[in-house]
Motif scaffolding. Structure first.
Motif, PDB file in Angstrom:
ATOM      1  N   LYS A   1       0.841  -1.203   0.000  1.00  0.00           N
ATOM      2  CA  LYS A   1       0.000   0.000   0.000  1.00  0.00           C
ATOM      3  C   LYS A   1       0.871   1.246   0.000  1.00  0.00           C
ATOM      4  CE  LYS A   1      -4.115  -1.826   2.289  1.00  0.00           C
ATOM      5  NZ  LYS A   1      -4.972  -1.728   3.476  1.00  0.00           N
ATOM      6  N   GLU A   2       1.912   1.257   0.831  1.00  0.00           N
ATOM      7  CA  GLU A   2       2.826   2.397   0.863  1.00  0.00           C
ATOM      8  C   GLU A   2       3.557   2.534  -0.473  1.00  0.00           C
ATOM      9  OE1 GLU A   2       6.608   4.144   3.418  1.00  0.00           O
ATOM     10  OE2 GLU A   2       5.757   2.211   3.956  1.00  0.00           O
ATOM     11  N   ALA A   3       3.988   1.406  -1.050  1.00  0.00           N
ATOM     12  CA  ALA A   3       4.690   1.444  -2.338  1.00  0.00           C
ATOM     13  C   ALA A   3       3.786   2.005  -3.438  1.00  0.00           C
ATOM     14  CB  ALA A   3       5.176   0.046  -2.710  1.00  0.00           C
ATOM     15  N   ILE A   4       2.499   1.634  -3.412  1.00  0.00           N
ATOM     16  CA  ILE A   4       1.547   2.143  -4.410  1.00  0.00           C
ATOM     17  C   ILE A   4       1.384   3.654  -4.256  1.00  0.00           C
ATOM     18  CG2 ILE A   4      -0.888   2.150  -5.087  1.00  0.00           C
ATOM     19  CD1 ILE A   4      -0.879  -0.896  -4.312  1.00  0.00           C
ATOM     20  N   GLU A   5       1.248   4.124  -3.012  1.00  0.00           N
ATOM     21  CA  GLU A   5       1.106   5.564  -2.779  1.00  0.00           C
ATOM     22  C   GLU A   5       2.320   6.319  -3.301  1.00  0.00           C
ATOM     23  OE1 GLU A   5       0.451   5.750   1.426  1.00  0.00           O
ATOM     24  OE2 GLU A   5      -1.658   5.166   1.249  1.00  0.00           O
ATOM     25  N   LEU A  64       2.396   6.359  -7.172  1.00  0.00           N
ATOM     26  CA  LEU A  64       1.423   7.265  -7.788  1.00  0.00           C
ATOM     27  C   LEU A  64       1.621   8.730  -7.416  1.00  0.00           C
ATOM     28  CD1 LEU A  64      -1.791   5.090  -7.359  1.00  0.00           C
ATOM     29  CD2 LEU A  64      -0.399   5.388  -9.420  1.00  0.00           C
ATOM     30  N   GLU A  65       2.476   9.005  -6.440  1.00  0.00           N
ATOM     31  CA  GLU A  65       2.722  10.381  -5.992  1.00  0.00           C
ATOM     32  C   GLU A  65       3.466  11.160  -7.070  1.00  0.00           C
ATOM     33  OE1 GLU A  65       5.823  11.710  -2.824  1.00  0.00           O
ATOM     34  OE2 GLU A  65       3.968  11.195  -1.789  1.00  0.00           O
ATOM     35  N   PRO A  66       2.978  12.332  -7.425  1.00  0.00           N
ATOM     36  CA  PRO A  66       3.690  13.128  -8.439  1.00  0.00           C
ATOM     37  C   PRO A  66       5.047  13.604  -7.908  1.00  0.00           C
ATOM     38  CG  PRO A  66       1.779  14.340  -7.588  1.00  0.00           C
ATOM     39  CD  PRO A  66       1.776  12.994  -6.938  1.00  0.00           C
ATOM     40  N   ASP A  74       9.861  16.745 -10.760  1.00  0.00           N
ATOM     41  CA  ASP A  74      10.396  16.670 -12.117  1.00  0.00           C
ATOM     42  C   ASP A  74       9.294  16.400 -13.137  1.00  0.00           C
ATOM     43  OD1 ASP A  74      12.882  17.064 -11.051  1.00  0.00           O
ATOM     44  OD2 ASP A  74      13.533  14.987 -11.219  1.00  0.00           O
ATOM     45  N   ASP A  75       8.226  15.732 -12.699  1.00  0.00           N
ATOM     46  CA  ASP A  75       7.113  15.448 -13.595  1.00  0.00           C
ATOM     47  C   ASP A  75       6.301  16.701 -13.895  1.00  0.00           C
ATOM     48  OD1 ASP A  75       7.842  12.798 -13.531  1.00  0.00           O
ATOM     49  OD2 ASP A  75       6.350  12.241 -12.021  1.00  0.00           O
ATOM     50  N   MET A  76       6.510  17.761 -13.131  1.00  0.00           N
ATOM     51  CA  MET A  76       5.719  18.982 -13.270  1.00  0.00           C
ATOM     52  C   MET A  76       6.339  19.972 -14.256  1.00  0.00           C
ATOM     53  SD  MET A  76       3.276  18.364 -11.291  1.00  0.00           S
ATOM     54  CE  MET A  76       2.761  17.463  -9.865  1.00  0.00           C
TER      55      MET A  76
END
Length: 67
Positions: free
Chosen positions: A40-44, A47-49, A52-54
């Motif tokens: 669950k923590e790994a998924i969060e 998916l967290e932006p 650098d993606d911005m």
């Protein structure tokens, strides 16, 4: 959001767990419960932006989609 995860017993003991729909999203734990908490923590985190993606180009358009 619900995602399917795969739990596999690890040769060293415990479990390895991964998310087929999120390539590279993998974790492990000494028990099934611990492995599920860890994934669950790994998924969060997966998916967290990231800042650098911005970095968008001048002609980029931002849109949101619901899952």
């Amino acid at each position: 959001m619900k995602l399917t995860v795969i739990l596999e017993p690890s040769e060293e003991g415990g479990y390895t767990v991964y998310v087929p729909s999120l390539p590279g999203c993998i974790s492990e734990g000494d028990s099934k419960e611990e492995a599920l908490l860890n994934i669950k923590e790994a998924i969060e985190l997966y998916l967290e932006p990231v800042e650098d993606d911005m970095d968008y180009g001048p002609d980029s358009e931002i849109a949101e989609v619901a899952l």
